[in-house]
Every structure is written in structure tokens, then in C-alpha cells.
Design a protein around this motif. Sequence first.
Motif, PDB file in Angstrom:
ATOM      1  N   ARG A 138      -8.751   1.067  -0.119  1.00 37.63           N
ATOM      2  CA  ARG A 138      -8.824   1.479   1.295  1.00 37.63           C
ATOM      3  C   ARG A 138      -7.620   0.972   2.079  1.00 37.63           C
ATOM      4  O   ARG A 138      -7.116   1.654   2.978  1.00 37.63           O
ATOM      5  CB  ARG A 138     -10.134   0.986   1.918  1.00 37.63           C
ATOM      6  N   THR A 139      -7.153  -0.226   1.745  1.00 37.59           N
ATOM      7  CA  THR A 139      -5.949  -0.744   2.395  1.00 37.59           C
ATOM      8  C   THR A 139      -4.748   0.142   2.086  1.00 37.59           C
ATOM      9  O   THR A 139      -3.954   0.465   2.990  1.00 37.59           O
ATOM     10  CB  THR A 139      -5.675  -2.185   1.940  1.00 37.59           C
ATOM     11  N   MET A 140      -4.606   0.549   0.846  1.00 34.38           N
ATOM     12  CA  MET A 140      -3.501   1.436   0.475  1.00 34.38           C
ATOM     13  C   MET A 140      -3.661   2.794   1.160  1.00 34.38           C
ATOM     14  O   MET A 140      -2.680   3.393   1.604  1.00 34.38           O
ATOM     15  CB  MET A 140      -3.432   1.595  -1.040  1.00 34.38           C
ATOM     16  N   ARG A 141      -4.876   3.277   1.249  1.00 33.94           N
ATOM     17  CA  ARG A 141      -5.153   4.537   1.960  1.00 33.94           C
ATOM     18  C   ARG A 141      -4.644   4.481   3.387  1.00 33.94           C
ATOM     19  O   ARG A 141      -4.095   5.467   3.905  1.00 33.94           O
ATOM     20  CB  ARG A 141      -6.666   4.797   1.957  1.00 33.94           C
ATOM     21  N   ASP A 142      -4.804   3.334   4.039  1.00 30.49           N
ATOM     22  CA  ASP A 142      -4.510   3.205   5.466  1.00 30.49           C
ATOM     23  C   ASP A 142      -3.101   2.695   5.752  1.00 30.49           C
ATOM     24  O   ASP A 142      -2.738   2.535   6.922  1.00 30.49           O
ATOM     25  CB  ASP A 142      -5.534   2.265   6.115  1.00 30.49           C
ATOM     26  N   THR A 143      -2.311   2.398   4.727  1.00 32.52           N
ATOM     27  CA  THR A 143      -0.970   1.854   4.908  1.00 32.52           C
ATOM     28  C   THR A 143       0.065   2.974   4.821  1.00 32.52           C
ATOM     29  O   THR A 143       0.134   3.673   3.805  1.00 32.52           O
ATOM     30  CB  THR A 143      -0.665   0.790   3.833  1.00 32.52           C
ATOM     31  N   PRO A 144       0.879   3.175   5.855  1.00 35.27           N
ATOM     32  CA  PRO A 144       1.908   4.223   5.794  1.00 35.27           C
ATOM     33  C   PRO A 144       2.843   4.002   4.615  1.00 35.27           C
ATOM     34  O   PRO A 144       3.280   2.871   4.349  1.00 35.27           O
ATOM     35  CB  PRO A 144       2.639   4.069   7.133  1.00 35.27           C
ATOM     36  N   ALA A 145       3.154   5.075   3.899  1.00 29.84           N
ATOM     37  CA  ALA A 145       4.043   4.966   2.741  1.00 29.84           C
ATOM     38  C   ALA A 145       4.610   6.338   2.415  1.00 29.84           C
ATOM     39  O   ALA A 145       3.962   7.362   2.630  1.00 29.84           O
ATOM     40  CB  ALA A 145       3.299   4.408   1.534  1.00 29.84           C
ATOM     41  N   ASP A 146       5.829   6.334   1.893  1.00 28.88           N
ATOM     42  CA  ASP A 146       6.476   7.565   1.447  1.00 28.88           C
ATOM     43  C   ASP A 146       6.338   7.771  -0.055  1.00 28.88           C
ATOM     44  O   ASP A 146       6.550   8.872  -0.546  1.00 28.88           O
ATOM     45  CB  ASP A 146       7.959   7.533   1.819  1.00 28.88           C
ATOM     46  N   MET A 147       6.023   6.694  -0.769  1.00 28.87           N
ATOM     47  CA  MET A 147       5.813   6.756  -2.218  1.00 28.87           C
ATOM     48  C   MET A 147       4.914   5.585  -2.595  1.00 28.87           C
ATOM     49  O   MET A 147       4.983   4.509  -1.984  1.00 28.87           O
ATOM     50  CB  MET A 147       7.142   6.708  -2.968  1.00 28.87           C
ATOM     51  N   ILE A 148       4.054   5.804  -3.571  1.00 27.95           N
ATOM     52  CA  ILE A 148       3.035   4.819  -3.929  1.00 27.95           C
ATOM     53  C   ILE A 148       2.989   4.684  -5.441  1.00 27.95           C
ATOM     54  O   ILE A 148       3.096   5.671  -6.170  1.00 27.95           O
ATOM     55  CB  ILE A 148       1.644   5.252  -3.414  1.00 27.95           C
ATOM     56  N   SER A 149       2.813   3.457  -5.914  1.00 24.31           N
ATOM     57  CA  SER A 149       2.580   3.241  -7.339  1.00 24.31           C
ATOM     58  C   SER A 149       1.460   2.232  -7.523  1.00 24.31           C
ATOM     59  O   SER A 149       1.270   1.324  -6.704  1.00 24.31           O
ATOM     60  CB  SER A 149       3.848   2.769  -8.062  1.00 24.31           C
ATOM     61  N   VAL A 150       0.699   2.412  -8.588  1.00 24.49           N
ATOM     62  CA  VAL A 150      -0.382   1.484  -8.942  1.00 24.49           C
ATOM     63  C   VAL A 150      -0.234   1.148 -10.415  1.00 24.49           C
ATOM     64  O   VAL A 150      -0.173   2.027 -11.266  1.00 24.49           O
ATOM     65  CB  VAL A 150      -1.771   2.081  -8.639  1.00 24.49           C
ATOM     66  N   LYS A 151      -0.137  -0.139 -10.708  1.00 24.01           N
ATOM     67  CA  LYS A 151       0.005  -0.621 -12.080  1.00 24.01           C
ATOM     68  C   LYS A 151      -1.323  -1.245 -12.480  1.00 24.01           C
ATOM     69  O   LYS A 151      -1.737  -2.268 -11.931  1.00 24.01           O
ATOM     70  CB  LYS A 151       1.161  -1.618 -12.159  1.00 24.01           C
TER      71      LYS A 151
END
Length: 400
Positions: free
Chosen positions: A230-243
Motif C-alpha cells: 500500500r505504501t508503494m501504491r501511494d508513493t509517486p514513482a516513474d518506475m518501480i521494481s520489487v525484488k
Amino acid sequence: MIEETDEMNTEHDWTTTPITASLLRGVLDLERTERGVLPHRLPARARQQIPDGQLAMAESQPSGVRLAFRTRATAVELDVVATKRVYAGAPPRPDGVYELLVDGRLAGRASATEGDTLTIDMASGITQNRPGPVETLRFTGLPDDEKDVEIWLPHDETTQLAALRTNAPVHTPPPSGRKVWLHHGSSISHGSNAATPTGIWPALAAALGKVELVNMGFGGSALLDPFTARTMRDTPADMISVKIGINIVNTDLMRLRAFGPAVHGFLDTIRDGHPSTPLLVVSPIYCAIHENTPGPSALDPSAMSEGRLRFVATGDPAQSAAGKLTLTVIRDELARIVQQRAATDPNLHYLHGLDLYGEADHAELPLPDGLHPDPATHQRIGERFARLAFGGRPFTMENH
């Protein structure tokens, strides 16, 4: 520490600047304390749902967090309260490193040798806190012109910021114009065993990719927690990665039946806020102890008796047939999930962790404690990620 000079004693030239969110990058929340501000990498609502001390400690360690400002100052003082960790029976930990960059180039390093002390007994889980003093870090001899200054905080040492002083006024920097890369991962992404905050592999990759890093790498805590998604959902970003993977295995948190739906749910939540943002799923790098042996991990008592820190896998490889997870199983499952979802999500991509650090790399640069890369390996992983992600399809350079 940088020694005091005559320049530092010219008190009437000093300007004290309040430390606010406008001067910090890579931070999601600032907590006001009795001695200053404490940067957090999870917001207050998420912190209320943290179930253990490990994640509470990890998210408060400012990996990727940096002060950023413009100034003509030739000298900078930063008052900090560092939290020194002491693990019972383990070798002493090195002091955290603060790095000052001028226009993107390293111009100085300093460390706080004192501060609060957190003693941790890893066998019993008992912790003890002892308060310590505020310490002043000093950087001098900076160029006498208008410049962009960044002070990267220690990636593995919780730090309260008490005061910022300069011998010329400080201004909030204009937007960098760079795209924002939001990354989530385990202690490897957090920076374990890296020597400096700009030497962790995400910081190295971000510098090479010319992007602004928001690092949600949490030591021991990349566990598909819904509040993290949910934090990642609500954080502005132009590109996202999850390891994803190593912490699921070395905590022995779940079985294959639960893992697949948990990954889907984590990605679904991110997509609720970022429906078309380039999203890269990264599987685990090579880790010999858990390639085909389930968790949990444990400290190797024989290494501890010799004053060394080393981890071993304690699971039974035969139990993989019953759904216990290994890194090999997780890589296959993540590849399957991404392939399935990519049919309707063209901006979802997969990066095989062995392309960042594989068995041949392990033969050349083994993980010193069995789990975490050394500084040279952080460098290698960062360079490869930059080439494969920022120079390839997921985060193409033309996007930024």
C-alpha cells in the motif's frame, strides 16, 4: 570525523537551517523527536502495523536517504544522534558513514563514533537501549561557489538529525528533472555489507541510470507485507521494481500454496496506484545455502565461536516436494506469475536474479557471510541492474 579548523570557529558567519521534508530525498515520513527529526522509509500508518522489531529497525535506517540543498557554503556542520547496534557475541559493527557530494561528486566522508546504543541478543530476541550524546559532523574546504550539496545518511544506522549549520545560506534545490525509481527488496537492497551509503547497489544503479532513488529495501523484511504494498501504491514513482524471494525463504515464512497468491496480491495493490507504470519483478540472486535447501536460516555457531558471522540453512531439501520454498522454486514461480500477468499488463517485466549475480559470480566473489554481498559485489550488481533495467526494455533511457 573532519577536524575543526579556524573556519569552523567563525560563529557569526553560521546559518542554522531547519531540517524539513523539503531538504530530504528518499524519505517517506519525518518523525519529530526530542532531539530533532527521525527519517522514516515507511509512513506512520504502515509503521502502526509492523509486527516485529526487525522491520521497525530496518525502516528507520535511512538507506538511500539524503539531505539535498544549494549553497555557497564552504563548511557544513550536521548534528546527529546515531544508533549504534551491538549484537551479543558478534564482532563489533563499523560506524555508519555519512557522505557529502558536491554536484554529484564525493567531497567528504564522516562518521559519528558515539550515540544511542541498541544491544541485541539474536538468540533470545531481547534488546536494550541506552541513550547517548548528539555528535557534530564537520565538512570543510568545499568550493566557494553556488553548488548542489547532498549528504547521504548511513544506510545501516538509524540517525536522528538534530541541526544543520552552514557558513552561507541554504536554499531548497530546484527539481532535478530526473525520474523517480521506487525499489523494494531485502537486506541486499538495503545495503548489507556495503561500506558506504552511495556504495549500496541501488544507489550505484540509480547514479548510472540518472534517476532519483526511493529505496524501500528492508533488511530481513521483504515479506510481501500488505502495508508495504500500500505504501508503494501511494508513493509517486516513474518506475518501480520489487525484488522478492530471499527473505521468504530464510524466514521460512510461507509455502508455495500461499506464495503465489501473495505475490499476485502485492502486485495488484501496487497496480491500484500505478496502473501503467513500468514495473519490474526481480528474482533472488544466487545464494548457495538456499538454492535447493529451504529455510529458516540460522547463525553458524562454529563461526560465531571464531568471532565470525556466517549463516547456514537449516531446512530439509526433501521438504520442497511438500511446498517448502527454495530460491530455485521461487524463481520459477515468479517467472510463471509475470508471464501470466504480462498477457494483460504490457508494462510488467521480469529480471532473473542470476543475471545480476549467478553461480559463476559466487565462485569469484562469494558472499562473505553466506547471505550478503561485499562492496565489490554491490558494485557488480548495481552496474548490471543499470545495464539490464535502465538500458533495456523495463526502464528504457528514453523514458527519462
